[in-house]
Design an enzyme around this catalytic site. Structure first.
Site, PDB file in Angstrom:
ATOM      1  N   ASN A   9       0.867  -1.178   0.000  1.00  0.00           N
ATOM      2  CA  ASN A   9       0.000   0.000   0.000  1.00  0.00           C
ATOM      3  C   ASN A   9       0.906   1.232   0.000  1.00  0.00           C
ATOM      4  OD1 ASN A   9      -1.789   2.050   0.563  1.00  0.00           O
ATOM      5  ND2 ASN A   9      -2.323   1.325   2.623  1.00  0.00           N
ATOM      6  N   LYS A  11       0.118   4.255  -0.277  1.00  0.00           N
ATOM      7  CA  LYS A  11      -0.526   5.440   0.329  1.00  0.00           C
ATOM      8  C   LYS A  11      -0.302   6.666  -0.556  1.00  0.00           C
ATOM      9  CE  LYS A  11      -0.173   3.176   4.756  1.00  0.00           C
ATOM     10  NZ  LYS A  11      -0.109   3.278   6.218  1.00  0.00           N
ATOM     11  N   HIS A  94      -9.474   0.983   4.806  1.00  0.00           N
ATOM     12  CA  HIS A  94      -8.214   1.178   5.525  1.00  0.00           C
ATOM     13  C   HIS A  94      -8.455   2.104   6.720  1.00  0.00           C
ATOM     14  CE1 HIS A  94      -4.150   2.445   6.481  1.00  0.00           C
ATOM     15  NE2 HIS A  94      -3.738   1.351   5.882  1.00  0.00           N
ATOM     16  N   GLU A  96      -6.859   4.501   7.846  1.00  0.00           N
ATOM     17  CA  GLU A  96      -6.668   5.934   7.569  1.00  0.00           C
ATOM     18  C   GLU A  96      -7.906   6.524   6.895  1.00  0.00           C
ATOM     19  OE1 GLU A  96      -2.913   5.450   5.582  1.00  0.00           O
ATOM     20  OE2 GLU A  96      -2.047   4.848   7.502  1.00  0.00           O
ATOM     21  N   GLU A 166      -5.243  -5.068  10.621  1.00  0.00           N
ATOM     22  CA  GLU A 166      -4.232  -4.035  10.841  1.00  0.00           C
ATOM     23  C   GLU A 166      -4.540  -3.264  12.117  1.00  0.00           C
ATOM     24  OE1 GLU A 166      -2.263  -2.834   6.841  1.00  0.00           O
ATOM     25  OE2 GLU A 166      -4.084  -1.671   7.091  1.00  0.00           O
ATOM     26  N   GLY A 172       2.520   2.187  10.752  1.00  0.00           N
ATOM     27  CA  GLY A 172       3.456   3.291  10.585  1.00  0.00           C
ATOM     28  C   GLY A 172       4.181   3.687  11.865  1.00  0.00           C
ATOM     29  N   SER A 213       3.507  -2.162  10.331  1.00  0.00           N
ATOM     30  CA  SER A 213       4.957  -2.194  10.548  1.00  0.00           C
ATOM     31  C   SER A 213       5.607  -3.527  10.176  1.00  0.00           C
ATOM     32  CB  SER A 213       5.289  -1.796  11.989  1.00  0.00           C
ATOM     33  OG  SER A 213       4.867  -0.447  12.231  1.00  0.00           O
TER      34      SER A 213
END
Ligand code: PGA
Length: 251
Positions: A9, A11, A94, A96, A166, A172, A213
Site C-alpha cells: 500500500n 498510500k 483502511h 486511515e 491491521e 506506521g 509495521s
C-alpha cells in the site's frame, strides 16, 4: 492450501516518474518470487503508468479506495468501472480512511458490495485503535468491523475476499504486533466470523493478511503462524524490503 498474498500500500506517495522507478527496480526481484500473489497499490495517478510496466508479469495491481456509486456528481471520487480498467484488487476500509475521511462499517460495506458487483477483489481492512486495544476491546471491534464490512457478500464471491487485520497502533509506528497476538485475532476472531458467514470450507479459503509495521526483518514471524496468509505492507513497500517480505511469504 491458501496461496500467500503480499500487497504493498503505497498510500499518498510517489509521482508517476517515481512510481515507474520503484516498479522498475523492485519488479525484477518480485517477479522472481514464485508461489505468492504479489500486488502493488499505487495512488490513482500512477495506475496507468504502473499497469503498463506490469503488463505480462505476475504482479497484480490494486487501487487504495473506491466509491460505490456507478458514476455521477461525486467530485473527487473514483467509480468501480474506473478502478476495474486497471486493477484486479482494491483496498477498502483502511484505518486511515476510517480515521481521516469518515468511513464507517456501513460505507465500507457499500464499497465491498460494489467490488463484488464489478468482480474486483477487495482487500478489506479491519483493526482496533490503541484505545480499544488497551481497553481489551480488540475482539469486539474486529468482529463488528468484519461482520459490518461483509454483510450481503455472496458465498460464491467470498473465497476471493482478502481480509487484512491491521491494528491501528501498529500502522506506521514501527511497533508491529507480535506474531502470536496477530495469530490470535486471525484464528480466534476473524476466521470464526468467516465460518459463521460462509461455512467452514469457504472460510478456510479466504486469505487473512496482517498489516502494521511489517518489514523484511519481522515478516517470517507472521508468516509462520497458521492463520496469517500474507501481509499488507505500507512503509516497507516503498523500498526493496518489499521483495524480502515477498520472499519470506514464499519460504
Ligand atoms: P505500515 O502500514 O506497514 O507502514 O505500518 C501498513 C498499512 O497501513 O497498510
Amino acid at each position: 492450501m491458501r496461496t500467500p498474498f503480499v500487497a504493498g500500500n503505497w498510500k499518498m506517495n510517489k509521482t508517476v516518474a517515481e512510481a515507474r522507478d520503484l516498479v522498475s527496480t523492485m519488479g525484477v526481484g518480485l517477479k522472481a518470487v514464485k508461489g505468492v500473489e504479489k500486488v502493488v497499490c499505487p495512488p490513482f495517478t500512477s495506475l496507468l503508468a504502473v499497469a503498463n510496466l506490469l503488463g505480462g508479469t505476475d504482479i497484480g495491481l490494486g487501487a487504495q479506495n473506491m466509491h460505490w456509486e456507478e458514476k455521477g456528481a461525486f467530485t473527487g471520487e473514483i467509480a468501480p468501472e474506473m478502478v476495474k480498467e486497471f486493477c484486479k484488487y482494491v483496498i477498502l476500509g483502511h484505518s486511515e480512511r476510517r480515521q481521516y475521511f469518515g468511513e464507517t462499517d456501513e460505507t465500507v460495506n457499500k464499497r465491498v458490495l460494489a467490488a463484488q458487483k464489478h468482480g474486483i477483489i477487495p482487500i478489506v481492512c479491519v483493526g482496533e485503535t490503541l484505545q480499544e486495544y488497551e481497553a481489551g476491546k480488540t475482539a469486539e471491534v474486529v468482529r463488528r468491523q468484519t461482520l459490518g464490512a461483509l454483510a450481503g457478500v455472496e458465498a460464491g464471491f467470498a473465497p476471493s475476499l482478502v481480509i487484512a487485520y491491521e491494528p491501528v497502533w501498529a500502522i506506521g509506528t514501527g511497533k508491529a504486533s507480535s506474531g502470536e497476538n496477530a495469530q490470535h485475532v486471525h484464528g480466534q476472531v476473524i476466521r470464526p466470523v468467516l465460518v459463521e458467514l460462509f461455512g467452514q470450507e469457504t472460510a478456510g479459503a479466504i486469505r487473512i493478511l496482517y498489516g502494521g509495521s511489517v518489514t523484511g526483518a519481522n515478516a517470517a514471524e507472521f508468516f509462520s503462524q497458521t492463520d496469517i496468509d500474507g501481509a499488507l505492507v505500507g512503509g516497507a513497500s516503498l523500498k526493496d524490503d518489499f521483495v524480502l517480505i515477498a520472499q519470506a511469504a514464499a519460504a
